[in-house]
Each structure stands twice: as structure tokens, then as C-alpha cells.
Design an enzyme around this catalytic site. Structure first.
Site, PDB file in Angstrom:
ATOM      1  N   ARG A 154       0.900  -1.159   0.000  1.00 37.98           N
ATOM      2  CA  ARG A 154       0.000   0.000   0.000  1.00 37.98           C
ATOM      3  C   ARG A 154       0.930   1.197   0.000  1.00 37.98           C
ATOM      4  O   ARG A 154       1.616   1.463   0.964  1.00 37.98           O
ATOM      5  CB  ARG A 154      -0.883  -0.017   1.252  1.00 37.98           C
ATOM      6  CG  ARG A 154      -1.755   1.242   1.433  1.00 37.98           C
ATOM      7  CD  ARG A 154      -2.790   1.356   0.332  1.00 37.98           C
ATOM      8  NE  ARG A 154      -3.758   2.401   0.639  1.00 37.98           N
ATOM      9  CZ  ARG A 154      -3.702   3.645   0.179  1.00 37.98           C
ATOM     10  NH1 ARG A 154      -2.696   3.992  -0.618  1.00 37.98           N
ATOM     11  NH2 ARG A 154      -4.623   4.521   0.501  1.00 37.98           N
ATOM     12  N   HIS A 157       2.015   7.153   1.544  1.00 33.95           N
ATOM     13  CA  HIS A 157       0.897   8.085   1.501  1.00 33.95           C
ATOM     14  C   HIS A 157       0.688   8.722   2.865  1.00 33.95           C
ATOM     15  O   HIS A 157       1.339   8.363   3.844  1.00 33.95           O
ATOM     16  CB  HIS A 157      -0.373   7.353   1.069  1.00 33.95           C
ATOM     17  CG  HIS A 157      -0.843   6.319   2.065  1.00 33.95           C
ATOM     18  ND1 HIS A 157      -0.268   5.081   2.189  1.00 33.95           N
ATOM     19  CD2 HIS A 157      -1.841   6.358   2.986  1.00 33.95           C
ATOM     20  CE1 HIS A 157      -0.874   4.384   3.132  1.00 33.95           C
ATOM     21  NE2 HIS A 157      -1.833   5.145   3.640  1.00 33.95           N
ATOM     22  N   HIS A 159      -2.760  11.004   5.215  1.00 36.86           N
ATOM     23  CA  HIS A 159      -4.176  11.386   5.247  1.00 36.86           C
ATOM     24  C   HIS A 159      -4.365  12.655   6.072  1.00 36.86           C
ATOM     25  O   HIS A 159      -3.568  12.969   6.951  1.00 36.86           O
ATOM     26  CB  HIS A 159      -5.037  10.293   5.910  1.00 36.86           C
ATOM     27  CG  HIS A 159      -4.804   8.910   5.418  1.00 36.86           C
ATOM     28  ND1 HIS A 159      -5.366   8.429   4.254  1.00 36.86           N
ATOM     29  CD2 HIS A 159      -4.087   7.880   5.948  1.00 36.86           C
ATOM     30  CE1 HIS A 159      -5.001   7.170   4.091  1.00 36.86           C
ATOM     31  NE2 HIS A 159      -4.228   6.803   5.099  1.00 36.86           N
ATOM     32  N   GLU A 163      -5.098   7.544  11.315  1.00 38.40           N
ATOM     33  CA  GLU A 163      -5.378   6.162  10.897  1.00 38.40           C
ATOM     34  C   GLU A 163      -5.039   5.198  12.026  1.00 38.40           C
ATOM     35  O   GLU A 163      -3.923   5.203  12.549  1.00 38.40           O
ATOM     36  CB  GLU A 163      -4.555   5.810   9.653  1.00 38.40           C
ATOM     37  CG  GLU A 163      -4.688   4.347   9.218  1.00 38.40           C
ATOM     38  CD  GLU A 163      -3.827   4.030   7.998  1.00 38.40           C
ATOM     39  OE1 GLU A 163      -4.015   4.699   6.974  1.00 38.40           O
ATOM     40  OE2 GLU A 163      -2.953   3.135   8.100  1.00 38.40           O
ATOM     41  N   HIS A 202       3.225   7.260   5.721  1.00 34.01           N
ATOM     42  CA  HIS A 202       3.446   5.863   6.094  1.00 34.01           C
ATOM     43  C   HIS A 202       3.199   4.949   4.900  1.00 34.01           C
ATOM     44  O   HIS A 202       2.709   5.383   3.848  1.00 34.01           O
ATOM     45  CB  HIS A 202       2.545   5.468   7.266  1.00 34.01           C
ATOM     46  CG  HIS A 202       1.081   5.683   7.017  1.00 34.01           C
ATOM     47  ND1 HIS A 202       0.480   6.927   7.128  1.00 34.01           N
ATOM     48  CD2 HIS A 202       0.086   4.824   6.650  1.00 34.01           C
ATOM     49  CE1 HIS A 202      -0.799   6.827   6.860  1.00 34.01           C
ATOM     50  NE2 HIS A 202      -1.073   5.563   6.558  1.00 34.01           N
ATOM     51  N   GLU A 225     -11.272   6.672   0.976  1.00 35.72           N
ATOM     52  CA  GLU A 225      -9.987   6.131   0.540  1.00 35.72           C
ATOM     53  C   GLU A 225      -9.487   6.832  -0.717  1.00 35.72           C
ATOM     54  O   GLU A 225      -8.286   6.889  -0.981  1.00 35.72           O
ATOM     55  CB  GLU A 225     -10.125   4.632   0.258  1.00 35.72           C
ATOM     56  CG  GLU A 225      -9.712   3.734   1.402  1.00 35.72           C
ATOM     57  CD  GLU A 225      -8.216   3.759   1.655  1.00 35.72           C
ATOM     58  OE1 GLU A 225      -7.468   3.031   0.998  1.00 35.72           O
ATOM     59  OE2 GLU A 225      -7.794   4.532   2.529  1.00 35.72           O
ATOM     60  N   HIS A 337     -25.174  -1.246  28.972  1.00 33.03           N
ATOM     61  CA  HIS A 337     -24.284  -0.143  29.282  1.00 33.03           C
ATOM     62  C   HIS A 337     -24.482   0.962  28.257  1.00 33.03           C
ATOM     63  O   HIS A 337     -25.269   0.832  27.320  1.00 33.03           O
ATOM     64  CB  HIS A 337     -22.823  -0.612  29.252  1.00 33.03           C
ATOM     65  CG  HIS A 337     -22.354  -1.031  27.894  1.00 33.03           C
ATOM     66  ND1 HIS A 337     -22.727  -2.226  27.299  1.00 33.03           N
ATOM     67  CD2 HIS A 337     -21.551  -0.410  26.976  1.00 33.03           C
ATOM     68  CE1 HIS A 337     -22.174  -2.325  26.110  1.00 33.03           C
ATOM     69  NE2 HIS A 337     -21.459  -1.240  25.875  1.00 33.03           N
ATOM     70  N   HIS A 339     -22.017   4.555  26.435  1.00 29.15           N
ATOM     71  CA  HIS A 339     -20.730   5.239  26.343  1.00 29.15           C
ATOM     72  C   HIS A 339     -20.964   6.760  26.352  1.00 29.15           C
ATOM     73  O   HIS A 339     -21.616   7.292  25.459  1.00 29.15           O
ATOM     74  CB  HIS A 339     -19.996   4.827  25.071  1.00 29.15           C
ATOM     75  CG  HIS A 339     -19.788   3.351  24.968  1.00 29.15           C
ATOM     76  ND1 HIS A 339     -18.781   2.696  25.652  1.00 29.15           N
ATOM     77  CD2 HIS A 339     -20.466   2.394  24.295  1.00 29.15           C
ATOM     78  CE1 HIS A 339     -18.857   1.402  25.393  1.00 29.15           C
ATOM     79  NE2 HIS A 339     -19.865   1.193  24.565  1.00 29.15           N
ATOM     80  N   GLU A 344     -20.167   4.424  19.479  1.00 29.17           N
ATOM     81  CA  GLU A 344     -19.469   3.138  19.336  1.00 29.17           C
ATOM     82  C   GLU A 344     -19.545   2.677  17.886  1.00 29.17           C
ATOM     83  O   GLU A 344     -20.614   2.662  17.281  1.00 29.17           O
ATOM     84  CB  GLU A 344     -20.088   2.082  20.237  1.00 29.17           C
ATOM     85  CG  GLU A 344     -19.467   0.696  20.072  1.00 29.17           C
ATOM     86  CD  GLU A 344     -20.099  -0.351  20.961  1.00 29.17           C
ATOM     87  OE1 GLU A 344     -20.214  -1.513  20.510  1.00 29.17           O
ATOM     88  OE2 GLU A 344     -20.484  -0.022  22.102  1.00 29.17           O
TER      89      GLU A 344
END
Length: 455
Positions: A154, A157, A159, A163, A202, A225, A337, A339, A344
Site C-alpha cells: 500500500r 501516503h 491522510h 489512521e 506511512h 480512501e 451499558h 458510552h 461506538e
């Protein structure tokens, strides 16, 4: 004789047609119970998806594991389906076909499968994504599932978004350059993580005989992407005279640069990290740790499984993504529960799950998840995750946050004055009141609970 022969022929034809009319599928469509030889689950000697079935507790049904075709019958209500019917999809989502009686309201879809995402196929690899475009409720995070075969790269590149990566299978080499000009190289295996902050350049390369497959998480649901900053794409759109000046070389040196982005491509086989590490008087190693071995963490053992949490407290570089890795045993429950600090973004690795999301104002909706599915639970909405299959349920809970936080219903009620709890829930049932107070006494958390059998 001819007439008799005709009767015999017709009789044979009619007899041969009977099994088709009395097939398990047809009996279910007609609302009839299955014969015992076909039944894999029985309550009151009826199939769960028939008018005669009664379940006041809305128990889960594993329609995949039990090879059942869900139909919209619940406690005597409902009817058969006469029109077109995608039985395979319905079998994967039985609680959409027959929602629990507790579901109510118009919550939007909180489920998406990577199987429904477009796959971009490249040389030796592929990629597919789940973003706000595929799943409109995926606002805070976006996900990418990527495969790199042996030696496949890959390309270099960066962003706008940070990531976070989790290795699903195989081995991968990651490289990066930090903000201070230090280089980083590491080899990762299944269960390992990496995190590259915004703008950190990276690359990734598949190692070993089968390369790698991984999940990428970006801290913006609108990520694409296609918006990645690629080295080859940049150079293809920069005058070669400028490139020549930048690298102090003659322009003809760059005559055969790639004319467009390479993105994912077959590379040569790398040596060891020591063999590949850049050398030079001005080269330095990064002082930052961009990788972490999540599955090597000691798990918290609960009555129904295991929990591992990785966030900025044990992986300091990961400032915008926190995660939990859960193993939920068959029949066990990720406790009720919510958050308080982030939505999530769940990813299901193996097993089959049922999740009900409570959104206040009487609104609740139940979803079912399979391997490769993505689930969303907006922040502060109450929920649980129930393993409805016959194998361990393995999943990731991922958040756009620096720390993992959740509030346990069990712990909350256990640490609230007991008279108040009892008056709220059991004012008319003294016996149930005392049993419940005994159960929540001492308020020990059990994030993945096996239920009454564990007591």
C-alpha cells in the site's frame, strides 16, 4: 383399463407432488409447525416462526445456526409472506423480520455489512470501505477493510485524518516518518495495532506466504480512501523541472515516473527490518511508538468471556481512537451499558450477535450481526451485545476518543441507594424486590456476563 391407468398415473403425479407442498419451507409459510425430524429448536412443541409460538421474554433465536427461515409471527400476531422473499438475508437478520415486542419507534439503520461495500480490486490486493455514505449513522468514524498479498505494497501516503489499524490475519510491515523527522519500521501480526496521527506519512506491505488483511479506522465518518495523498499521484501532477530541483538531479532522471497513482501494487520481497532500515549521517530513528500488541495484553476475565482495552493510557500515541477487544462466549452478554464520550463503531470478527439500542423516549431497535458487519451505537444510547450463536463472539468496540469509557447499568444500580432502586422497579412485588437487591449487592462489574448460570 385406460381410465384406471390414467387414475394411477395421476395418482403417482399427485403423490410425487406432496413432498413439495409439505416441505419445511412451505409449512412455515402456511403457519404450520415443523415435524419433529425438521425441528432444531422447540418451545411448546412449535417452531419460533409460527402463530402458535409464545415467548413473553423475547428470547433470541439463532436462525443461522438452527437453519430456520424467519417469518413475521410474534405471540399470535403476524402472517405468512406471499411475495418475494430473500430468505438468506432474513435468516441473517431475524430480529428485523420479527422484532422483539420491546422494539419501538423509528431509529435509523445502525448496521452495515462490508459484504455490501464496493470492492476496489488492484494488483495483488483489494480494499472496501464503510463510511457515512454507506451507513449514514457512521458519523464519527469510517472503516476500511484491506487485503495485501505477499510482498504487495500500500504505497507511501498520508491522510488528513488519523489512521488506526488492526491486523485481522497474516503479517504486515509498517513504516512511517514522525513530525520530527524520525523513521519508524515494525512488523506486525494478527491482533496488533498501529496508529498514525494526521499527516504522518506511512506505508504498508504484506509479509509471509499469505500477506495480510486488516481493518483501518479513520477519525472522520466522511473519510474516503479516494482522498488519500499518494506519493505517485503527487509526483504525476508536479512539473518534472520542479521535481528535479527538489532532489538536486537532472530532469531526465524522472522521465519514467509513474503516470498515475499506484495505490496497491506488487513489490519486491523485503529483508529483515535491520537490513531495510535507512542509513546515513542525518538519519534517525523515531522516538515514538506507533504500534501496539493488543492481543498480547492480559485480558480481564469475566464470567462470560474476556475484555482487552487499548487507549491512550496504554498506547499513548493513539489520541483520537480508543478500542476494546471482546470475546463473548455462547449465550453470554456484553452487559447493558452506554458510552458517555463517543459513538461506538463495532466490528464483528466472528460469531453471531443480537444488539438492542435504546434511544430514550420509548425508542428502541434490535439488530443482528454476522462476521464482517459494522454496528453503530450513538453516544449515551443504552445497549447490550448478546451472543446468540454456538461459537465465541469476537468483536471490536471502537471510539473517536482518547480514552475508553462506559457506564454499567449493573454498577449504577448497585451503587445507588437501594431503597430508591427498589421503590422505582419493584414497588408491587416484595419477593422480586429482595431477590433483585441481593443480586446487585456489592456492585461488582461483569462486562461480559454469563448470566444466572454463573451465579
Amino acid at each position: 383399463m385406460r381410465f384406471t391407468g390414467l387414475i394411477l398415473v395421476l395418482g403417482i403425479a399427485l403423490v410425487s407432488a406432496v413432498p413439495l407442498q409439505d416441505s419445511p419451507r412451505q409449512r412455515l409459510l402456511d403457519g404450520k409447525p415443523l415435524p419433529s425430524k425438521y425441528r432444531t429448536r422447540s418451545v411448546n412443541n412449535t417452531n419460533p416462526y409460527t402463530p402458535s409460538y409464545r415467548d413473553p421474554y423475547d428470547s433470541a433465536v439463532d436462525s443461522v445456526g438452527e437453519a430456520l427461515d424467519p417469518l413475521p409471527f410474534r405471540n399470535g400476531k403476524g402472517a405468512t409472506v406471499l411475495g418475494p422473499w430473500n430468505k438468506d438475508r432474513s435468516r441473517q437478520d431475524p430480529d428485523l423480520v420479527r422484532p422483539p415486542s420491546t422494539d419501538h419507534g423509528t431509529l435509523p439503520s445502525l448496521r452495515w455489512s462490508f459484504a455490501d461495500s464496493h470492492i476496489r480490486i488492484e494488483e495483488g490486493g483489494w480494499t472496501r470501505q464503510t463510511t457515512v455514505r454507506e451507513l449514514p449513522t457512521s458519523i464519527e468514524l469510517a472503516g476500511v477493510n484491506m487485503r495485501l498479498d505477499k510482498g504487495v505494497i500500500r504505497e507511501l501516503h498520508w491522510h488528513k485524518e488519523a489512521e488506526w489499524g488492526y491486523v485481522l490475519e497474516g503479517n504486515v510491515r509498517v513504516t512511517a516518518l514522525d513530525y520530527e523527522g524520525g523513521n519508524f519500521i515494525d512488523d506486525l501480526e494478527k491482533g496488533d495495532l498501529w496508529y498514525f496521527p494526521s499527516g504522518i506519512p506511512h506505508s504498508l506491505q504484506g509479509l509471509g506466504d499469505n500477506g495480510t488483511e486488516f481493518l483501518l479506522i479513520f477519525d472522520d465518518g466522511s473519510f474516503s480512501e479516494e482522498s488519500t495523498f499518494l506519493l505517485t499521484d503527487w509526483l504525476a501532477h508536479t512539473p518534472k523541472s520542479v521535481i528535479a530541483k527538489n532532489f538536486h538531479l537532472a530532469p531526465e532522471i524522472f522521465a519514467h515516473l509513474p503516470e498515475k497513482e499506484k495505490y496497491i501494487f506488487q513489490g519486491s520481497q523485503p529483508g529483515s527490518i535491520d537490513q531495510e532500515r535507512p542509513q546515513g549521517n542525518n538519519i534517525k530513528k523515531s522516538k515514538f511508538q506507533f504500534t501496539h500488541k493488543m492481543l498480547a495484553q492480559d485480558p480481564k476475565i469475566t464470567s462470560g468471556g474476556e475484555v482487552r482495552i487499548t487507549d491512550s493510557k496504554n498506547f499513548p500515541i493513539s489520541k483520537t481512537v480508543a478500542a476494546a477487544h471482546l470475546i463473548i462466549e455462547p449465550g453470554a452478554l456484553r452487559e447493558m451499558h452506554w458510552h458517555p464520550n463517543a459513538d461506538e463503531w463495532s466490528f464483528f470478527i466472528s460469531g453471531r450477535a443480537r444488539v438492542t439500542v435504546f434511544a430514550s423516549q420509548g425508542n428502541a431497535r434490535t439488530f443482528n450481526y454476522m462476521p464482517g458487519d459494522v454496528g453503530i451505537v450513538p453516544r449515551n444510547m443504552g445497549h447490550f451485545v448478546e451472543n446468540i450463536g454456538d461459537e465465541p463472539l469476537v468483536m471490536l468496540e471502537i471510539f473517536r476518543a482518547d480514552e475508553f469509557r462506559d457506564i454499567s447499568l449493573f454498577q449504577w444500580l448497585g451503587e445507588t441507594p437501594q431503597r430508591q432502586v427498589a421503590d422505582t422497579l419493584f414497588s408491587d412485588d416484595a419477593e422480586a424486590r429482595q431477590k433483585f437487591l441481593d443480586a446487585i449487592k456489592d456492585a461488582k462489574r461483569d462486562e461480559v456476563s454469563k448470566g444466572p448460570e454463573a451465579q
